[in-house]
Design a protein around this motif. Sequence first.
Motif, mmCIF file in Angstrom:
data_model
loop_
_atom_site.group_PDB
_atom_site.id
_atom_site.type_symbol
_atom_site.label_atom_id
_atom_site.label_comp_id
_atom_site.label_asym_id
_atom_site.label_seq_id
_atom_site.Cartn_x
_atom_site.Cartn_y
_atom_site.Cartn_z
ATOM 1 N N SER A 193 29.316 30.510 23.174
ATOM 2 C CA SER A 193 27.871 30.401 22.991
ATOM 3 C C SER A 193 27.165 31.404 23.903
ATOM 4 N N TYR A 194 25.869 31.552 23.683
ATOM 5 C CA TYR A 194 25.110 32.558 24.439
ATOM 6 C C TYR A 194 23.835 31.936 24.989
ATOM 7 N N CYS A 195 23.991 30.860 25.746
ATOM 8 C CA CYS A 195 22.814 30.181 26.279
ATOM 9 C C CYS A 195 22.150 31.082 27.327
ATOM 10 N N ALA A 196 20.834 31.123 27.279
ATOM 11 C CA ALA A 196 20.115 32.091 28.104
ATOM 12 C C ALA A 196 20.063 31.704 29.578
ATOM 13 N N HIS A 197 20.485 30.483 29.918
ATOM 14 C CA HIS A 197 20.455 30.085 31.327
ATOM 15 C C HIS A 197 21.838 30.164 31.966
ATOM 16 N N VAL A 367 15.966 20.478 38.717
ATOM 17 C CA VAL A 367 14.978 21.553 38.747
ATOM 18 C C VAL A 367 15.693 22.819 38.308
ATOM 19 N N TYR A 368 15.092 23.539 37.384
ATOM 20 C CA TYR A 368 15.725 24.755 36.858
ATOM 21 C C TYR A 368 15.837 25.824 37.948
ATOM 22 N N TYR A 369 17.018 26.450 38.002
ATOM 23 C CA TYR A 369 17.251 27.552 38.941
ATOM 24 C C TYR A 369 17.629 28.784 38.118
ATOM 25 N N PRO A 370 16.855 29.845 38.201
ATOM 26 C CA PRO A 370 17.180 31.028 37.391
ATOM 27 C C PRO A 370 18.387 31.761 37.972
ATOM 28 N N LEU A 371 19.477 31.745 37.244
ATOM 29 C CA LEU A 371 20.706 32.384 37.737
ATOM 30 C C LEU A 371 20.692 33.870 37.399
ATOM 31 N N PRO A 372 20.924 34.722 38.398
ATOM 32 C CA PRO A 372 20.948 36.161 38.136
ATOM 33 C C PRO A 372 21.942 36.503 37.036
ATOM 34 N N GLY A 373 21.606 37.500 36.265
ATOM 35 C CA GLY A 373 22.517 37.941 35.203
ATOM 36 C C GLY A 373 22.267 37.237 33.883
ATOM 37 N N THR A 374 21.372 36.231 33.893
ATOM 38 C CA THR A 374 21.104 35.513 32.642
ATOM 39 C C THR A 374 19.827 36.059 31.994
ATOM 40 N N LEU A 386 9.376 34.944 39.578
ATOM 41 C CA LEU A 386 10.291 34.693 40.712
ATOM 42 C C LEU A 386 9.433 34.640 41.970
ATOM 43 N N SER A 387 9.497 33.509 42.657
ATOM 44 C CA SER A 387 8.517 33.274 43.731
ATOM 45 C C SER A 387 8.893 33.932 45.045
ATOM 46 N N GLY A 388 10.169 34.241 45.225
ATOM 47 C CA GLY A 388 10.619 34.668 46.554
ATOM 48 C C GLY A 388 11.233 33.502 47.307
ATOM 49 N N THR A 400 12.167 27.570 42.405
ATOM 50 C CA THR A 400 12.065 28.929 42.963
ATOM 51 C C THR A 400 11.161 29.795 42.076
ATOM 52 N N LEU A 401 10.506 29.157 41.111
ATOM 53 C CA LEU A 401 9.594 29.902 40.231
ATOM 54 C C LEU A 401 8.134 29.564 40.547
ATOM 55 N N ASP A 402 7.280 30.536 40.335
ATOM 56 C CA ASP A 402 5.837 30.288 40.306
ATOM 57 C C ASP A 402 5.409 30.413 38.853
ATOM 58 N N LEU A 403 5.356 29.270 38.181
ATOM 59 C CA LEU A 403 5.021 29.294 36.756
ATOM 60 C C LEU A 403 3.513 29.158 36.577
#
Length: 439
Positions: A193-197, A367-374, A386-388, A400-403
């Motif tokens: 599969s190719y899930c975006a997360h 809580v969602y964590y954006p994994l690098p490379g996704t 990306l909040s820093g 870790t996001l500022d939505l």
Amino acid sequence: MKVLIIQPAPPKPWPEGVYADEVARLGARLREAGHEPSLLVLADLDEETLRLKIADVRPEHVVIFLESYHVALARRIAELVANRYYLPIIIGGPHATVAPLETLSLIGVEGVVLGEWDRAVPRYLEARSRGSDYSATEGFWFKTESGTVRNPIAAPESPDEMVAVPDRRLYSADQVVDAAGRATLHPGRGCRSYCAHCQMDLAAGLYEERQMIFERRRPLAHLVQEIAWLRTTYPALRRLRFSGCGFPLDEAYLKEFAVAFAAAPLPFSARVKPADLDARAAAQLRQAGCDELELEVLSGSNFIRNEIFNLDLSEEAIVRAFAAARGAGLRTTALVQVGLPYETVVTVEQTANLLRRLVPDQTEVRVYYPLPGTKAYELCRENGWLSGRGEADYFTGQSTLDLPGLDAGAIRRYATLIPRMVQRPKGWPLLGWLWGRSS
Ligand code: SF4
């Protein structure tokens, strides 16, 4: 060669526990090749623990297993190992695969392994201990004086080549078998599969570029052998959990699986893809000893689930899967996340409403964590979300996001409140009131 594997770990108990099958498999391969592996799991930069371990083991080489949640800690560990103990370091694991140049730039790191490391690391160590040139070892990127050497990814092991029993003795007994008497097994490797997360998406692409088969299922004989070993080694073992994203649900496999497990049954839980679960598969799982399923719902928003995260999963398919599980007498855990890209009060409400419809026995909210490379990480980066804030904040429950549609405080609150509200539907008006306050 004496090899110290260092595994940075979360600072607090983590739902999956600390055991990493990748590490245990590498341990087995290293022993097979005549090396002496040992393991140090570090949740922070505990200099004294590291000193004592190095004094005890006297390693000739250090290998770090790096997941993207622990890059800051790994950076500090590598620097300390290199500057104080002058030991050579290589790094493998998901983060090395998706961010090889960043990983290679850490102080003291001479090489990184992309993809599965079971074959690559023993070959590299062998070449190194012979004193021959190891810079062409497949799967590795190296830092050299003339620049970065980028070798092609090593072929993944075929199912028959996979190590039958990973070396869990690297871990303490309570890291292998949790307080509930449960140990985790991995029935397969890779994914189609190719899930975006998921970082598996990028890894799959690396193998596909070389026309290599990435998704593999372990032979049942391996699983049976591993379970027998677990039973004799860990008297506290009471149940199993099959990890990975999708326990194979094809009829022939399930039949064979039920027969293999009938001889020495243990109750187990498994993670399955909701789209794959029908009443027949649920009944077969129940017959084989399964009593609980983990089903990834991710979000109640169809847009987030399918347009952003590519799950190809309709709400009706989710509802059907939960009904099939319940019909077969299986307990269910719904896996959802909050603070996803494009999350707003409305999409959180959609998630909550879907959960109410599903009535899972348990709800696990992260809580969602954006994994690098996704793909989802790239989306967050392109949108400036990306909040820093980093790993340390994430482990305290902070996004870790500022939505634009939901602030970090509200995300944290929903992560805590949603499971309670699913169990106590009468509390929904209070949650609605909170939604109103945070909107
Ligand atoms: S999340 Fe699971 S199903 Fe999706 S790509 Fe990753 S491993 Fe595969």
